[in-house]
Design a protein around this motif. Structure first.
Motif, mmCIF file in Angstrom:
data_model
loop_
_atom_site.group_PDB
_atom_site.id
_atom_site.type_symbol
_atom_site.label_atom_id
_atom_site.label_comp_id
_atom_site.label_asym_id
_atom_site.label_seq_id
_atom_site.Cartn_x
_atom_site.Cartn_y
_atom_site.Cartn_z
ATOM 1 N N ALA A 108 4.737 13.899 0.041
ATOM 2 C CA ALA A 108 5.128 13.044 1.165
ATOM 3 C C ALA A 108 4.567 11.591 0.915
ATOM 4 N N ILE A 109 5.141 10.714 0.933
ATOM 5 C CA ILE A 109 4.565 9.343 0.448
ATOM 6 C C ILE A 109 4.926 8.306 1.598
ATOM 7 N N VAL A 110 4.051 7.392 1.985
ATOM 8 C CA VAL A 110 4.266 6.346 2.941
ATOM 9 C C VAL A 110 3.896 5.129 2.341
ATOM 10 N N MET A 111 4.478 4.134 2.562
ATOM 11 C CA MET A 111 4.170 2.794 2.021
ATOM 12 C C MET A 111 4.457 1.791 3.297
ATOM 13 N N THR A 112 3.642 0.650 3.057
ATOM 14 C CA THR A 112 3.712 -0.277 3.802
ATOM 15 C C THR A 112 3.467 -1.605 3.201
ATOM 16 N N ARG B 224 0.933 -1.091 -0.059
ATOM 17 C CA ARG B 224 -0.181 0.177 0.144
ATOM 18 C C ARG B 224 0.821 1.178 0.029
ATOM 19 N N VAL B 225 0.499 2.112 -0.729
ATOM 20 C CA VAL B 225 1.230 3.518 -0.979
ATOM 21 C C VAL B 225 0.275 4.661 -0.621
ATOM 22 N N LEU B 226 0.521 5.589 0.236
ATOM 23 C CA LEU B 226 -0.416 6.801 0.316
ATOM 24 C C LEU B 226 0.427 8.156 -0.145
ATOM 25 N N PRO B 227 0.323 8.626 -1.281
ATOM 26 C CA PRO B 227 0.921 9.864 -1.649
ATOM 27 C C PRO B 227 0.188 10.974 -1.258
ATOM 28 N N ASN B 228 0.498 12.444 -1.380
ATOM 29 C CA ASN B 228 -0.346 13.230 -1.316
ATOM 30 C C ASN B 228 -0.322 14.277 -2.634
ATOM 31 N N LEU B 229 -1.022 15.335 -2.822
ATOM 32 C CA LEU B 229 -1.052 16.064 -3.767
ATOM 33 C C LEU B 229 0.238 16.845 -4.397
ATOM 34 N N PRO B 230 1.033 17.057 -3.590
ATOM 35 C CA PRO B 230 2.168 17.845 -4.122
ATOM 36 C C PRO B 230 3.329 16.600 -4.712
#
Length: 285
Positions: free
Chosen positions: A146-150, A133-139
């Protein structure tokens, strides 16, 4: 498609070598931002990206980048071993059911759909499928995301490092436990709106004191950008940098006192908490 896309796709080395081909199932704004970042950073060539969507509307951006497009989700899986699913969360289960017959042990599948857990993804796909799973943001759209992954149960460190290497083309990418995903939504996904609200207020304060609006908003945005770069590059706590700006009896401490009187700190903490709680609520649904 024949030619370039006729084969199954390049095998990705265990050493974390970047894949030559990357697929996107779903071609919305975030998918396009990630693809653009990969191309601009030279991580993947445009002609080695294949994107699918039900209609041509969202595919136009990929075509403008020089990417290949299709209306077949299965074709993306058959052509690429690294596939990013960027559909809306409520559509994702049906899409995964559609492509499941062509998923192999060689695939690395990445979901950017908010609220769809790793356990759900693994249940909807063949056993032992490698899922992240990856959660990016608009920038991410300007390669400053700012992206987090699990990672899922069947993903090793080499695959994780490979994906992290690719996503760094879109900004800062960090691996986190899945429990942090909803917190990231409150901090950084919703945080973009919080920061915009502060930037707007900062500029309007200058407008109140007589500065033209356009100039005030440009300077406010640049102040945020410069401050963020100092925090990241120097690795200092914000309180240290804030202290450097404050001189006894000076302008800044008077302004900070006004912010404290207005409850800025508590309001901001409450905003992150409220957005995180809402993300958790949506995830349960």
């Amino acid at each position: 498609m024949g030619g370039l896309w006729a084969g199954r796709g390049d095998k990705m080395a265990a050493s974390g070598q970047a894949p030559r081909r990357v697929g996107f199932v779903g071609a919305g704004r975030m998918a396009g931002a990630i693809a653009q970042g990969l191309i601009r950073a030279g991580k993947v060539e445009a002609q080695h990206i294949l994107a699918s969507a039900p209609t041509d509307g969202n595919l136009c951006h990929f075509q403008a980048l020089g990417c290949r497009t299709t209306h077949s989700n299965q074709e993306v899986l058959q052509s690429c071993l690294l596939v990013i699913f960027a559909t809306k969360p409520h559509i994702l289960p049906a899409v995964l059911a559609e492509v499941a017959p062509v998923v192999t042990a060689e695939h690395i599948l990445v979901s950017v759909a908010a609220g769809v857990s790793l356990s759900t993804l693994e249940e909807l796909l063949p056993p032992h499928t490698r899922v992240l799973r990856v959660l990016p943001n608009l920038p991410c759209m300007v390669q400053e995301g700012a992206i987090v992954m699990t990672r899922g149960r069947h993903v090793g460190s080499s695959e994780t490092k490979l994906l992290q290497h690719l996503l760094e083309a879109c900004g800062r990418c960090e691996e986190v436990p899945e429990a942090y995903i909803d917190i990231h939504t409150g901090l950084s996904g919703s945080g973009v709106a919080f920061v915009c609200t502060f930037s707007e207020a900062l500029a309007e304060g200058a407008v109140k004191m007589g500065m033209p609006s356009g100039l005030a908003h440009r300077i406010a945005a640049q102040t945020l950008l410069g401050t963020a770069k100092m925090l990241l590059h120097e690795g200092r706590h914000p309180a240290q940098l804030r202290s450097d700006v404050c001189t006894p009896g000076g302008t800044t401490i008077y302004g900070l006192h006004a912010l404290e009187q207005g409850g800025l700190r508590a309001a901001t903490m409450s905003a992150v908490e409220a957005a995180t709680c809402r993300a958790m609520e949506l995830s349960r649904k």
